[in-house]
Design an enzyme around this catalytic site. Structure first.
Site, PDB file in Angstrom:
ATOM      1  N   HIS A  68      19.731 101.724 -35.609  1.00  0.00           N
ATOM      2  CA  HIS A  68      18.409 101.965 -35.022  1.00  0.00           C
ATOM      3  C   HIS A  68      17.381 101.727 -36.130  1.00  0.00           C
ATOM      4  O   HIS A  68      17.576 102.201 -37.256  1.00  0.00           O
ATOM      5  CB  HIS A  68      18.260 103.413 -34.558  1.00  0.00           C
ATOM      6  CG  HIS A  68      19.330 103.906 -33.632  1.00  0.00           C
ATOM      7  ND1 HIS A  68      19.083 104.284 -32.334  1.00  0.00           N
ATOM      8  CD2 HIS A  68      20.657 104.116 -33.822  1.00  0.00           C
ATOM      9  CE1 HIS A  68      20.193 104.706 -31.773  1.00  0.00           C
ATOM     10  NE2 HIS A  68      21.172 104.610 -32.653  1.00  0.00           N
ATOM     11  N   LYS A 122      20.376 108.885 -41.442  1.00  0.00           N
ATOM     12  CA  LYS A 122      19.262 107.936 -41.451  1.00  0.00           C
ATOM     13  C   LYS A 122      18.653 107.811 -42.838  1.00  0.00           C
ATOM     14  O   LYS A 122      18.868 108.656 -43.715  1.00  0.00           O
ATOM     15  CB  LYS A 122      18.197 108.362 -40.443  1.00  0.00           C
ATOM     16  CG  LYS A 122      17.662 109.765 -40.650  1.00  0.00           C
ATOM     17  CD  LYS A 122      16.658 110.141 -39.559  1.00  0.00           C
ATOM     18  CE  LYS A 122      16.127 111.560 -39.756  1.00  0.00           C
ATOM     19  NZ  LYS A 122      15.020 111.885 -38.833  1.00  0.00           N
ATOM     20  N   CYS A 175      16.861 103.616 -27.019  1.00  0.00           N
ATOM     21  CA  CYS A 175      18.217 103.204 -27.384  1.00  0.00           C
ATOM     22  C   CYS A 175      19.217 103.200 -26.222  1.00  0.00           C
ATOM     23  O   CYS A 175      20.041 102.277 -26.149  1.00  0.00           O
ATOM     24  CB  CYS A 175      18.741 104.010 -28.571  1.00  0.00           C
ATOM     25  SG  CYS A 175      18.111 105.656 -28.758  1.00  0.00           S
ATOM     26  N   HIS A 218      17.379  97.636 -32.049  1.00  0.00           N
ATOM     27  CA  HIS A 218      18.757  98.089 -32.211  1.00  0.00           C
ATOM     28  C   HIS A 218      19.639  96.890 -32.512  1.00  0.00           C
ATOM     29  O   HIS A 218      19.581  95.882 -31.819  1.00  0.00           O
ATOM     30  CB  HIS A 218      19.226  98.831 -30.951  1.00  0.00           C
ATOM     31  CG  HIS A 218      18.421 100.058 -30.703  1.00  0.00           C
ATOM     32  ND1 HIS A 218      17.320 100.060 -29.876  1.00  0.00           N
ATOM     33  CD2 HIS A 218      18.528 101.312 -31.206  1.00  0.00           C
ATOM     34  CE1 HIS A 218      16.785 101.268 -29.875  1.00  0.00           C
ATOM     35  NE2 HIS A 218      17.496 102.043 -30.669  1.00  0.00           N
ATOM     36  N   ARG A 240       7.570 112.304 -24.422  1.00  0.00           N
ATOM     37  CA  ARG A 240       8.169 113.588 -24.785  1.00  0.00           C
ATOM     38  C   ARG A 240       7.127 114.686 -24.583  1.00  0.00           C
ATOM     39  O   ARG A 240       5.977 114.517 -24.990  1.00  0.00           O
ATOM     40  CB  ARG A 240       8.669 113.572 -26.230  1.00  0.00           C
ATOM     41  CG  ARG A 240       9.739 112.515 -26.455  1.00  0.00           C
ATOM     42  CD  ARG A 240      10.160 112.402 -27.893  1.00  0.00           C
ATOM     43  NE  ARG A 240      10.918 111.172 -28.113  1.00  0.00           N
ATOM     44  CZ  ARG A 240      11.268 110.716 -29.300  1.00  0.00           C
ATOM     45  NH1 ARG A 240      10.934 111.387 -30.388  1.00  0.00           N
ATOM     46  NH2 ARG A 240      11.940 109.583 -29.421  1.00  0.00           N
ATOM     47  N   ASP A 244      10.625  99.592 -31.732  1.00  0.00           N
ATOM     48  CA  ASP A 244      12.048  99.892 -31.761  1.00  0.00           C
ATOM     49  C   ASP A 244      12.894  98.625 -31.814  1.00  0.00           C
ATOM     50  O   ASP A 244      12.533  97.601 -31.228  1.00  0.00           O
ATOM     51  CB  ASP A 244      12.419 100.664 -30.490  1.00  0.00           C
ATOM     52  CG  ASP A 244      13.226 101.908 -30.790  1.00  0.00           C
ATOM     53  OD1 ASP A 244      13.713 102.024 -31.920  1.00  0.00           O
ATOM     54  OD2 ASP A 244      13.354 102.750 -29.893  1.00  0.00           O
ATOM     55  N   GLN A 304       7.082 102.908 -29.604  1.00  0.00           N
ATOM     56  CA  GLN A 304       7.888 102.695 -30.801  1.00  0.00           C
ATOM     57  C   GLN A 304       8.127 101.202 -31.031  1.00  0.00           C
ATOM     58  O   GLN A 304       8.364 100.453 -30.082  1.00  0.00           O
ATOM     59  CB  GLN A 304       9.244 103.386 -30.656  1.00  0.00           C
ATOM     60  CG  GLN A 304       9.179 104.903 -30.639  1.00  0.00           C
ATOM     61  CD  GLN A 304      10.556 105.523 -30.523  1.00  0.00           C
ATOM     62  OE1 GLN A 304      11.312 105.196 -29.614  1.00  0.00           O
ATOM     63  NE2 GLN A 304      10.904 106.411 -31.436  1.00  0.00           N
TER      64      GLN A 304
END
Length: 648
Positions: free
Chosen positions: A518, A472, A337, A388, A366, A386, A384
């Protein structure tokens, strides 16, 4: 008299001091026989707790999650009593209920527990349970509690009590056993009819490796022996479906100590599977107006300080990468993000150009502790799906609902039909866990709740489960074995646009902040594939299979015809390979079954002469002889029935 409000809104008048069990009996004797736990005015109480004021009550049976929690928690007390009887001198610490069971952490001193001791512990637990001993909660002073455990030499309980406030300490009694406990028990031990010790493990006191190591005894319990039998059968089925086992058998992925723990290597078949999933989602995203972007695997430390990720996760993540320039630090990307915020910031925007939807299959890193790594479900590097969305406040509700549509499309095409939605809100009692202004949190939480209601989702609200930057909507999916997984998440964020000073020019010619959504329908490719593997047992939907058919020749003289068949299959976009090894047909079929290949095409003299193929389906069903066109139509019809068309 006191007024007791039932969940359906009906009010019962009861004598002052009546118990939840009395309330159950006033409704029906059948309910009273099944009630094992209760809540009164939102607080967990015993079924024997006297009620002395007006309030709302909820009664729980074994069929309720709260009932199972009380059942398993009570079972942990019985386990603790059994351990003390079998291992004199043992020191008890804590024993909570967990999903599908419970555990108790014990300091055994010089004694040990191994799997050969499980049966004796189970027998002792059942012996105690058959005594039908009532569970009774009583308040004690802090000094009384300290005196008890100091006299027993139990420094663990003493430490727990020293951190408690006087007036809040309770003991639970049953039979001749007493334990420090907050409450939440079944009426008596006799309700426990079946127990199983599942495993033992080491555990540090309070999770601190600098503190003593304890023995953690895991168990499970049920109100019927039949329930335990079914659960153990489910465990065996889960072992067969373990994604680590199937991933190896199906040659999808592997791990290497030389590469590093938690860093999966995708083999050709697994890479093809991932690519197919990515293309499936990209096609749907394109219809919804998403644009693909690409961001680097690292970023300057300043980027993640701006976003707040470094303050939140930096100490527990991969450490900064130092460059030859003094003071210059980079981090492995923990999130996509912040990069997408900078992509948005690369040029000015007008309200007429919004929403902007940036999507990326971005790999992030991570540092998970080695003890927490687990196959593909917990890794150190993962991709991910992902995206946005940057939109105006007026566009937020519509955009959020469009994302819900996309998530539901993904689930429907992959066979995840049983799910609930979870609206995760911040904990108002712990504002330090979150960033951003209160007013933005209120707007974001309302947007999610409105969208969930508008889409008619079956949802629950969980306070305290929000991300640190925004609330979320998570989708909790049940797999074929009834296990619940969090798959797919959508988050509303007013905070990162503030931190990155994102802007657009409104219709009033003034500059405004966009709202950021997100979203990740898969979550991570690694974890999603692991769950899909276990859900399907490796029998993926036909459209997703890396190899949909294998061509088996009876001898090498039919290889030319097999090659013609392969070409025709490829012309119909059916993925197949020829198995022309000099093995017996029986062995080839067995190995194709182990590989979960949907179709086996068998070719011999008869098939070559007739210009046909003989088809066998995975699982042993013989579909007989057919033409290539007939086979292609059958396969494509089956694919069309499983993958849905995404309607925008």
């Amino acid at each position: 008299m006191i007024n007791i409000t039932l969940p359906d809104g009906n009010v019962k008048q009861m004598d002052n001091g009546a118990t939840p069990m009395d309330v159950a009996k006033s409704i029906s004797e059948g309910l009273a026989r099944n009630v094992i736990s209760a809540k009164f005015n939102g607080q967990t109480v015993e079924t024997s707790t006297p009620l002395t004021e007006d309030g709302s009550i909820t009664l729980f049976t074994w069929n309720d999650d709260e009932g199972k929690t009380a059942f398993r928690h009570s079972s942990s007390h019985v386990l603790a009593q059994a351990i003390l009887q079998l291992y004199p001198g043992a020191k008890l610490t804590i024993g909570p209920a967990i999903e599908n069971g419970f555990y108790y952490d014990v300091d055994l001193g010089d004694q040990t527990i191994s799997d050969k001791d499980f049966k004796s512990i189970e027998d002792k637990m059942l012996e105690i349970a058959r005594g039908k001993h009532d569970f009774s909660l009583r308040s004690v002073t802090k000094q009384e509690a300290l005196d008890k455990y100091k006299a027993e030499g139990n420094e663990f309980k003493v430490e727990l009590i020293e951190n408690l406030e006087d007036g809040t300490i309770t003991f639970c009694d049953h039979d001749d056993f007493t334990d420090l406990c907050r409450g939440g028990h079944i009426p008596n031990t006799g309700i426990i009819k079946a127990v199983k010790i599942m495993s033992v493990a080491g555990a540090y006191w309070r999770g601190d490796e600098n503190k003593p190591q304890l023995t953690r005894v895991y168990g499970t319990s049920f109100p019927k022996q039949k329930d335990l039998k079914e659960y153990l059968e489910l465990i065996e089925e889960a072992k067969k479906r373990d994604h680590r086992k199937l991933g190896k058998e199906l040659e999808l992925f592997t791990f290497s100590q030389r590469v590093g723990q938690g860093l999966p290597l995708w083999l050709p078949k697994g890479a093809a599977l991932r690519e197919r999933l990515e293309n499936f989602l990209k096609a749907a995203q394109k219809k919804q107006g998403y644009e693909m972007v690409v961001s680097p695997h690292i970023g300057q430390k300043e980027l993640y300080e701006t976003s707040g990720h470094y303050a939140k996760y930096g100490a527990d993540s991969f450490q900064p990468i130092h460059t030859p320039n003094e003071g210059e630090e980079f981090l492995l990307k923990p999130m996509n993000c912040p990069h997408h915020c900078e992509i948005y910031n690369s040029r000015p925007w007008s309200y007429k150009e919004l929403p902007k939807r940036f999507a990326e299959f971005g790999t992030v890193y991570r540092y998970e502790q080695s003890g927490e790594l687990h196959g593909l479900t917990r890794v150190r590097g993962f991709t991910q799906d992902d995206a946005h969305i940057f939109c105006t406040p007026d566009q937020l509700d519509e955009e959020f609902m469009k994302v819900i549509d996309l998530v539901l499309y993904v689930f429907g095409s992959l066979g995840f039909e049983n799910f609930t939605a979870q609206v995760s809100l911040r904990d108002p009692e712990k504002p330090e866990k979150y960033i951003g202004a209160d007013e933005n949190w209120v707007k974001a939480e309302n947007a999610i709740l409105n969208a969930a209601k508008a889409k008619g989702l079956n949802y629950v609200v969980e306070t305290g489960e929000a991300a640190f930057y925004g609330p979320k909507l998570d989708f909790m999916v049940k797999d074929a074995l009834g296990r619940s997984w969090q798959l797919g998440t959508i988050q509303v964020d007013y905070n990162l646009p503030e931190r990155f000073e994102l802007q657009y020019k409104g219709s009033d010619n003034e500059m405004h902040r966009p709202v950021m959504i997100h979203r990740a329908p898969f979550g991570s490719m690694e974890r999603f594939i692991a769950i899909l593997l276990e859900h399907t047992g490796g029998n993926f939907p036909l459209w997703l299979m890396p190899q949909q058919a294998t061509i088996l020749t009876l001898s090498e003289k039919y290889e030319k015809y097999a090659q013609n068949v392969l070409t025709l299959l490829e012309n119909h976009e059916i993925r197949a390979l020829i198995d022309n090894r000099g093995e017996t047909m029986g062995k080839k079929i067995r190995e194709a079954e182990m590989q979960k290949l949907p179709f086996m095409i068998i070719i011999g003299e008869q098939e070559e002469n007739d210009g046909t193929i003989s088809v066998r389906r995975h699982g042993g069903e013989d579909l007989g002889s057919m033409t290539m066109d007939a086979f292609a139509k059958m396969v494509n019809a089956e694919i069309a029935s499983t993958i849905k068309t995404f309607e925008v």
